[in-house]
Design a protein around this motif. Structure first.
Motif, PDB file in Angstrom:
ATOM      1  N   SER A   9      -6.680  -6.066  63.140  1.00 56.04           N
ATOM      2  CA  SER A   9      -7.554  -6.581  61.984  1.00 56.04           C
ATOM      3  C   SER A   9      -8.724  -7.455  62.928  1.00 56.04           C
ATOM      4  N   ARG A  11      -9.943  -9.738  61.316  1.00 54.66           N
ATOM      5  CA  ARG A  11      -9.787 -10.750  60.540  1.00 54.66           C
ATOM      6  C   ARG A  11      -8.229 -11.345  60.545  1.00 54.66           C
ATOM      7  N   ASN A  16      -4.803  -9.732  55.275  1.00 51.34           N
ATOM      8  CA  ASN A  16      -3.426  -8.998  55.081  1.00 51.34           C
ATOM      9  C   ASN A  16      -2.696  -8.512  56.143  1.00 51.34           C
ATOM     10  N   THR A  17      -3.458  -7.814  57.161  1.00 50.82           N
ATOM     11  CA  THR A  17      -2.626  -7.426  58.491  1.00 50.82           C
ATOM     12  C   THR A  17      -1.959  -8.499  59.091  1.00 50.82           C
ATOM     13  N   VAL A  90      -6.298   0.191  57.777  1.00 50.27           N
ATOM     14  CA  VAL A  90      -6.971   1.509  57.683  1.00 50.27           C
ATOM     15  C   VAL A  90      -8.503   1.437  57.705  1.00 50.27           C
ATOM     16  N   TYR A  91      -9.109   1.863  58.497  1.00 50.81           N
ATOM     17  CA  TYR A  91     -10.698   1.990  58.419  1.00 50.81           C
ATOM     18  C   TYR A  91     -11.121   3.578  58.533  1.00 50.81           C
ATOM     19  N   TYR A  92     -11.627   4.207  57.349  1.00 48.99           N
ATOM     20  CA  TYR A  92     -12.244   5.503  57.373  1.00 48.99           C
ATOM     21  C   TYR A  92     -10.992   6.285  57.733  1.00 48.99           C
ATOM     22  N   GLY A  93      -9.912   6.170  56.815  1.00 44.35           N
ATOM     23  CA  GLY A  93      -8.779   6.831  57.088  1.00 44.35           C
ATOM     24  C   GLY A  93      -7.904   6.926  58.558  1.00 44.35           C
ATOM     25  N   THR A 132      -2.166  -1.805  56.499  1.00 43.26           N
ATOM     26  CA  THR A 132      -2.579  -2.322  55.564  1.00 43.26           C
ATOM     27  C   THR A 132      -3.846  -1.737  54.868  1.00 43.26           C
ATOM     28  N   MET A 133      -3.963  -1.320  53.623  1.00 44.75           N
ATOM     29  CA  MET A 133      -5.048  -0.542  53.048  1.00 44.75           C
ATOM     30  C   MET A 133      -5.530  -0.720  51.750  1.00 44.75           C
ATOM     31  N   ASN A 134      -7.053  -0.685  51.473  1.00 42.09           N
ATOM     32  CA  ASN A 134      -7.357  -0.661  50.241  1.00 42.09           C
ATOM     33  C   ASN A 134      -6.962   0.192  48.971  1.00 42.09           C
ATOM     34  N   ILE A 135      -6.717   1.399  49.604  1.00 42.39           N
ATOM     35  CA  ILE A 135      -6.406   2.529  48.678  1.00 42.39           C
ATOM     36  C   ILE A 135      -5.020   2.384  47.950  1.00 42.39           C
ATOM     37  N   TYR A 145      -3.464  10.707  53.802  1.00 42.19           N
ATOM     38  CA  TYR A 145      -2.897   9.433  54.728  1.00 42.19           C
ATOM     39  C   TYR A 145      -1.390   9.656  55.439  1.00 42.19           C
ATOM     40  N   THR A 171      -4.754  -3.352  49.038  1.00 48.43           N
ATOM     41  CA  THR A 171      -4.755  -4.775  49.412  1.00 48.43           C
ATOM     42  C   THR A 171      -6.045  -5.516  48.985  1.00 48.43           C
ATOM     43  N   GLN A 173      -9.445  -7.343  49.301  1.00 49.06           N
ATOM     44  CA  GLN A 173     -10.398  -7.392  50.591  1.00 49.06           C
ATOM     45  C   GLN A 173     -11.368  -8.588  50.434  1.00 49.06           C
TER      46      GLN A 173
HETATM   47  C1  LIG Z   1     -14.813  -0.899  57.989  1.00 44.27           C
HETATM   48  C2  LIG Z   1     -13.780  -0.546  57.027  1.00 44.27           C
HETATM   49  C3  LIG Z   1     -13.431   0.685  56.590  1.00 44.27           C
HETATM   50  C4  LIG Z   1     -12.366   0.579  55.651  1.00 44.27           C
HETATM   51  N1  LIG Z   1     -11.810   1.846  55.386  1.00 44.27           N
HETATM   52  C5  LIG Z   1     -10.598   2.035  54.427  1.00 44.27           C
HETATM   53  C6  LIG Z   1     -10.193   3.493  54.229  1.00 44.27           C
HETATM   54  O1  LIG Z   1     -10.548   4.411  54.759  1.00 44.27           O
HETATM   55  N2  LIG Z   1      -9.186   3.445  53.448  1.00 44.27           N
HETATM   56  C7  LIG Z   1      -8.414   2.518  52.759  1.00 44.27           C
HETATM   57  O2  LIG Z   1      -7.781   2.465  52.298  1.00 44.27           O
HETATM   58  N3  LIG Z   1      -9.291   1.154  53.258  1.00 44.27           N
HETATM   59  C8  LIG Z   1     -10.292   0.812  54.013  1.00 44.27           C
HETATM   60  N4  LIG Z   1     -10.531  -0.308  54.155  1.00 44.27           N
HETATM   61  C9  LIG Z   1     -10.036  -1.430  53.548  1.00 44.27           C
HETATM   62  C10 LIG Z   1      -8.967  -2.088  54.511  1.00 44.27           C
HETATM   63  O3  LIG Z   1      -8.305  -1.159  55.152  1.00 44.27           O
HETATM   64  C11 LIG Z   1      -8.280  -3.052  53.808  1.00 44.27           C
HETATM   65  O4  LIG Z   1      -8.816  -4.097  52.858  1.00 44.27           O
HETATM   66  C12 LIG Z   1      -7.131  -3.817  54.669  1.00 44.27           C
HETATM   67  O5  LIG Z   1      -6.038  -4.382  53.992  1.00 44.27           O
HETATM   68  C13 LIG Z   1      -7.935  -4.932  55.276  1.00 44.27           C
HETATM   69  O6  LIG Z   1      -6.968  -5.836  56.405  1.00 44.27           O
HETATM   70  P1  LIG Z   1      -7.197  -7.113  56.721  1.00 44.27           P
HETATM   71  O7  LIG Z   1      -7.291  -8.314  55.409  1.00 44.27           O
HETATM   72  O8  LIG Z   1      -6.180  -7.394  57.693  1.00 44.27           O
HETATM   73  O9  LIG Z   1      -8.538  -7.152  57.519  1.00 44.27           O
HETATM   74  C14 LIG Z   1     -11.630  -0.270  55.185  1.00 44.27           C
HETATM   75  C15 LIG Z   1     -12.320  -1.487  55.535  1.00 44.27           C
HETATM   76  C16 LIG Z   1     -13.232  -1.990  56.236  1.00 44.27           C
HETATM   77  C17 LIG Z   1     -13.729  -3.182  56.754  1.00 44.27           C
END
Ligand SMILES: Cc1cc2nc3c(=O)[nH]c(=O)nc-3n(C[C@H](O)[C@H](O)[C@H](O)COP(=O)(O)O)c2cc1C
Length: 219
Positions: A9, A11, A16-17, A90-93, A132-135, A145, A171, A173
């Motif tokens: 990440s 960040r 999160n990560t 996860v970024y764009y799956g 870690t992921m938003n979904i 996934y 997670t 954001q």
């Molecule tokens: C460029 C970008 C793309 C993302 N794409 C997805 C995604 O495809 N699926 C998902 O579940 N979350 C997606 N997210 C959300 C992050 O995966 C999620 O917030 C993650 O926990 C962030 O980790 P961090 O807090 O360690 O940076 C995306 C975030 C960013 C910035």
């Protein structure tokens, strides 16, 4: 016993990560391991250049990437590590760009093109992979996934011996949801985090402890 960890990440700090990785490393340290964390976004490197130096017959060293950048000394440390821990949002799956580039450079030199079942990494070690992921949980399957996670897990296991996954879903954001776009209300996100993130970190910690245990065939 030395465990190397990699944060994919951009960040660092309390995100999160990084938090999941820190809990895993705490677990590893509590079991007596030494740990070192690399933030991939702070290193200057690219993905595989497809030069195939690591596949050339008669090469001086086996399992070594020919690229010379910030990753070179890191990959050198991997050669003697006892376990590896990777964490990525996860970024764009998929994994983040830095983690994908890292996975190419980490794994390809150890891929034996003449016998995929016999990697060039000299030992079998444990590895852990944290996403870690938003979904939210209920959309994981329909977005495909689990197949992504399993492919990455399988690849790490194939190169290094074994790999275990830990996931953190839905997670947080932003620190202040009022200021940013969001599909879910701030209170809902906060409630989910309150109820789940502690458990996710607990599972990361347990993973860290397991990484210190002697290697066993996958499990
Ligand atoms: C460029 C970008 C793309 C993302 N794409 C997805 C995604 O495809 N699926 C998902 O579940 N979350 C997606 N997210 C959300 C992050 O995966 C999620 O917030 C993650 O926990 C962030 O980790 P961090 O807090 O360690 O940076 C995306 C975030 C960013 C910035």
């Amino acid at each position: 016993m030395k465990i190397l960890a990699f944060n994919g990440s951009p960040r660092t700090g309390k995100w999160n990560t990084a938090t999941m990785l820190e809990h895993a490393l705490d677990g590893a340290r509590s079991a007596g391991a030494g740990t070192e964390l690399f933030n991939l976004y702070q290193l200057d490197f690219k993905g595989c250049a497809s030069c195939f130096a690591c596949k050339r017959k008669g090469r001086k060293e086996v399992g070594v990437c020919a690229l010379r950048d910030d990753l070179q000394p890191v990959l050198e440390k991997v050669r003697s590590a006892d376990a590896l821990l990777l964490g990525t949002p996860v970024y764009y799956g998929a994994e983040s760009a830095a983690m994908r580039a890292f996975l190419e450079r980490l794994q390809f030199p150890y891929l034996n093109y003449e016998d995929y079942s016999n990697p060039h990494f000299p030992r079998k070690i444990r590895t852990g992979l944290i996403y870690t992921m938003n979904i939210p949980d209920e959309r994981l399957e329909s977005m495909g996934y689990p197949a992504l996670f399993e492919r990455a897990r399988f690849n790490l296991a194939r190169h290094f011996g074994s790999c275990e996954l830990v996931l953190a879903k839905n997670t947080t954001q932003y620190t202040d949801y009022a200021k940013y776009e969001s599909y879910a209300p701030a209170e809902e996100k906060a409630r989910y985090r309150e109820e789940h993130f502690g458990q996710d970190c607990g599972r990361a910690r347990e993973l860290g402890v397991r990484l210190t245990e002697p290697f066993q065939e996958q499990e």
